[in-house]
Design an enzyme around this catalytic site. Structure first.
Site, mmCIF file in Angstrom:
data_model
loop_
_atom_site.group_PDB
_atom_site.id
_atom_site.type_symbol
_atom_site.label_atom_id
_atom_site.label_comp_id
_atom_site.label_asym_id
_atom_site.label_seq_id
_atom_site.Cartn_x
_atom_site.Cartn_y
_atom_site.Cartn_z
ATOM 1 N N GLU A 1 23.156 -58.890 -39.503
ATOM 2 C CA GLU A 1 23.225 -57.939 -38.381
ATOM 3 C C GLU A 1 24.698 -57.580 -38.240
ATOM 4 O OE1 GLU A 1 20.737 -56.678 -36.632
ATOM 5 O OE2 GLU A 1 19.105 -57.919 -37.391
ATOM 6 N N CYS B 1 28.122 -53.824 -30.519
ATOM 7 C CA CYS B 1 27.897 -53.330 -31.885
ATOM 8 C C CYS B 1 27.228 -51.969 -31.897
ATOM 9 C CB CYS B 1 27.071 -54.334 -32.672
ATOM 10 S SG CYS B 1 25.482 -54.685 -31.902
HETATM 11 P P1 NAD Z 1 33.065 -61.950 -37.214
HETATM 12 O O1 NAD Z 1 32.385 -61.476 -38.443
HETATM 13 O O2 NAD Z 1 34.530 -62.059 -37.217
HETATM 14 O O3 NAD Z 1 32.511 -63.404 -36.788
HETATM 15 C C1 NAD Z 1 31.146 -63.716 -36.729
HETATM 16 C C2 NAD Z 1 30.954 -65.191 -37.029
HETATM 17 O O4 NAD Z 1 31.437 -65.459 -38.339
HETATM 18 C C3 NAD Z 1 31.683 -66.136 -36.087
HETATM 19 O O5 NAD Z 1 30.824 -67.199 -35.743
HETATM 20 C C4 NAD Z 1 32.863 -66.620 -36.901
HETATM 21 O O6 NAD Z 1 33.196 -67.950 -36.596
HETATM 22 C C5 NAD Z 1 32.368 -66.541 -38.318
HETATM 23 N N1 NAD Z 1 33.453 -66.216 -39.269
HETATM 24 C C6 NAD Z 1 34.549 -65.460 -39.029
HETATM 25 N N2 NAD Z 1 35.300 -65.373 -40.140
HETATM 26 C C7 NAD Z 1 34.661 -66.081 -41.090
HETATM 27 C C8 NAD Z 1 34.946 -66.363 -42.471
HETATM 28 N N3 NAD Z 1 36.034 -65.892 -43.073
HETATM 29 N N4 NAD Z 1 34.071 -67.129 -43.151
HETATM 30 C C9 NAD Z 1 32.960 -67.600 -42.557
HETATM 31 N N5 NAD Z 1 32.668 -67.366 -41.264
HETATM 32 C C10 NAD Z 1 33.489 -66.634 -40.536
HETATM 33 O O7 NAD Z 1 32.547 -60.972 -36.059
HETATM 34 P P2 NAD Z 1 33.001 -60.927 -34.572
HETATM 35 O O8 NAD Z 1 34.417 -60.455 -34.506
HETATM 36 O O9 NAD Z 1 32.665 -62.207 -33.905
HETATM 37 O O10 NAD Z 1 32.023 -59.810 -33.975
HETATM 38 C C11 NAD Z 1 32.295 -58.455 -34.047
HETATM 39 C C12 NAD Z 1 31.537 -57.759 -35.163
HETATM 40 O O11 NAD Z 1 30.167 -58.110 -35.105
HETATM 41 C C13 NAD Z 1 31.566 -56.254 -35.048
HETATM 42 O O12 NAD Z 1 31.718 -55.701 -36.316
HETATM 43 C C14 NAD Z 1 30.207 -55.902 -34.482
HETATM 44 O O13 NAD Z 1 29.758 -54.601 -34.774
HETATM 45 C C15 NAD Z 1 29.362 -56.937 -35.112
HETATM 46 N N6 NAD Z 1 28.171 -57.183 -34.312
HETATM 47 C C16 NAD Z 1 26.957 -56.810 -34.786
HETATM 48 C C17 NAD Z 1 25.852 -56.995 -34.010
HETATM 49 C C18 NAD Z 1 24.480 -56.604 -34.484
HETATM 50 O O14 NAD Z 1 23.506 -57.037 -33.852
HETATM 51 N N7 NAD Z 1 24.333 -55.833 -35.536
HETATM 52 C C19 NAD Z 1 25.965 -57.576 -32.756
HETATM 53 C C20 NAD Z 1 27.216 -57.939 -32.312
HETATM 54 C C21 NAD Z 1 28.323 -57.747 -33.101
#
Ligand code: NAD
Length: 461
Positions: free
Chosen positions: A215, A249
């Site tokens: 997602e 998002c």
């Molecule tokens: P992110 O991808 O930075 O982090 C998400 C998760 O991944 C966190 O739990 C984090 O600890 C982990 N993570 C971060 N870096 C990592 C790495 N290098 N290796 C492994 N795991 C890692 O996202 P975010 O900043 O928390 O959220 C914002 C993003 O999420 C935006 O792009 C937004 O559009 C998207 N989003 C999508 C939805 C949806 O339902 N489609 C909902 C909310 C947010």
């Protein structure tokens, strides 16, 4: 943030795997009980979760309840109501060439699931997939975002208080922890987050061909056409964009507004923002904050005072950025490069709808798309010409709040759908079983007595 040790992570995984394999999560009663416990747990810890959301993101109680907590109760109720039907195997009459015989389609849980959540709706996006995981008969390991640390702590406390870790546990930590989790032989990964991390997750999953749902995000456009009801458009776009300080998002990332209504739309949007958050949004209890200084700096870099239509005020110390709009912006502007994920709305003017429509698919497929218009032909044209995850006509964001609408992205905005029945489906493997009678063995395909190829061609054509 404490990084859970690798040994601890493995221990948690092993006990869940053993528990799942014992069959204790499979029956209807067990699933129902887990779902009911989840609802009771959220209720019991509701005020702590709301407090934590306020601490992490400045969410008002109204916003926290309506966008994060209340929606979970609705999803759990829906899941409980339909659980028996969802679990029921479907008997199928096999194709003619497989008669006599009977067939069945059965939904089967994957096993130990890993649910990784982002920080922007840290309760809802962590627990909503869990509803599907439980309903489908899985166990789950939750991995909250380390950036929304108060909420991560509240979720951890709630789970510790109410669940047997063999069925549900929380693992906290940053990249190192998530990498350890991704190295486990879990049976399903449900990831919500950014596109770059989605790629990391997919790469890790590919090592074992672990099934995944991604997602993700992207740049979601909103069209405002000449026939749009501008008062409504302004209110619904302002709400969708500035709710949770633009850190949603499915928020409209940018607006495509027809030249003939641009000035009027901008004027109405400005007035709406003042109506929603007052002339000093810094003081508004309904207006949130940016998650941290890194994201504040990222957004500050994109701010373009010379194009400001309203807003632009910011304060790094309190992580405040006012609801802001820029315009007219063109496609090559830095604001149009990546998902904004903050309270900055670039507004582009278009003259020709066909031309505007052509521009959108030149970028990655959006997670959402919205159209404000009273013209059915225009709406149809936009809908048919552009591929996107889901969206709304004369509304923004609300499609995610339905238990009846599958929610998910397409292309780089994600893969897989959930909410309502789709949550059960996404966490279930579809197992097909064909049963053949043993009294009769026609053996029509056996080498020594098979039917002629001519006969086969008559049946399979
Ligand atoms: P992110 O991808 O930075 O982090 C998400 C998760 O991944 C966190 O739990 C984090 O600890 C982990 N993570 C971060 N870096 C990592 C790495 N290098 N290796 C492994 N795991 C890692 O996202 P975010 O900043 O928390 O959220 C914002 C993003 O999420 C935006 O792009 C937004 O559009 C998207 N989003 C999508 C939805 C949806 O339902 N489609 C909902 C909310 C947010």
């Amino acid at each position: 943030m404490i990084e859970t040790t690798k040994q601890e992570i493995e221990r948690r995984f092993n006990e869940q795997q053993e528990y799942f394999r014992s069959g204790k999560t499979l029956g209807y009663q067990a699933r129902k009980s887990l779902l009911k416990t989840l609802k009771a747990a959220i209720k019991k810890h509701e005020s702590k979760l709301i407090e934590a959301l306020n601490k992490d993101l400045g969410k008002s109680e109204f916003e926290a309840y309506s966008n994060e907590i209340g929606i979970l109760y609705k999803e759990i109720n829906h899941s409980l109501k339909h659980l028996r039907r969802s679990m029921r195997p479907r008997n199928i009459t096999p194709d003619l060439h497989l008669l006599p015989g009977s067939a069945r389609i059965q939904k089967e849980p994957y096993g130990v699931t890993l649910i990784i959540a982002p920080w922007n709706y840290p309760v809802q996006l962590q627990l909503s997939p869990l509803i599907g995981a439980f309903a489908a008969g899985n166990t789950a390991i939750l991995k909250p975002s380390e950036l929304s640390s108060a909420t991560a702590q509240s979720l951890t406390d709630m789970v510790k208080d109410c669940f047997d870790p063999k069925a549900l546990c929380v693992i906290n930590g940053g990249i190192e922890t998530t990498s350890s989790l991704l190295g486990l032989p879990v049976d399903y990964i449900f990831f919500t987050g950014s596109v770059p991390v989605g790629k990391i997750v997919m790469k890790a999953a590919s090592k074992r061909l672990t099934p995944i749902t991604l997602e993700l995000g992207g740049k979601s456009p909103v069209f405002v056409t000449p026939s749009a009801k501008l008062d409504t458009a302004a209110k619904r776009i302002a709400w969708g964009k500035y709710n949770n300080t633009g850190q949603t998002c499915v928020a409209p990332d940018y607006a495509l507004v027809h030249r003939s209504v641009y000035d009027e739309f901008v004027d109405k949007l400005k007035k709406t923002v003042a109506l929603f958050y007052g002339t000093n949004p810094l003081q508004s209890p309904d207006y949130g904050r940016i998650i941290n200084q890194r994201h504040f700096d990222r957004l500050a870099e994109m701010m373009t005072p010379e194009l400001a239509l309203f807003g632009g005020e910011r304060d790094r110390e309190s992580l405040f950025i006012a609801p802001t709009a820029y315009g007219p912006v063109d496609w090559s502007h830095p604001l149009m490069a990546d998902e904004i994920f903050g309270p900055l709305l670039p507004i582009l003017i278009y003259d020709d709808l066909d031309q505007a429509i052509k521009e959108v698919p030149n970028r990655p497929k959006p997670l959402a798309l919205y159209v404000f218009s009273q013209d059915k032909q225009e709406i149809k044209k936009i809908d048919r010409s552009i591929s996107f995850g889901g969206g709304g006509i004369n509304c923004t964001v609300l499609h995610v709040a339905s238990t009846k609408l599958p929610f998910g992205g397409v292309g780089s905005s994600g893969m897989g759908h959930y909410h309502g029945e789709s949550s059960f489906q996404v966490f279930s493997h579809t197992k097909s079983m064909l049963k053949q009678p043993t009294l009769l063995d026609l053996g029509l395909a056996y080498p020594h007595k098979r039917i002629s190829l001519k006969m086969v061609k008559r049946v399979l054509r």
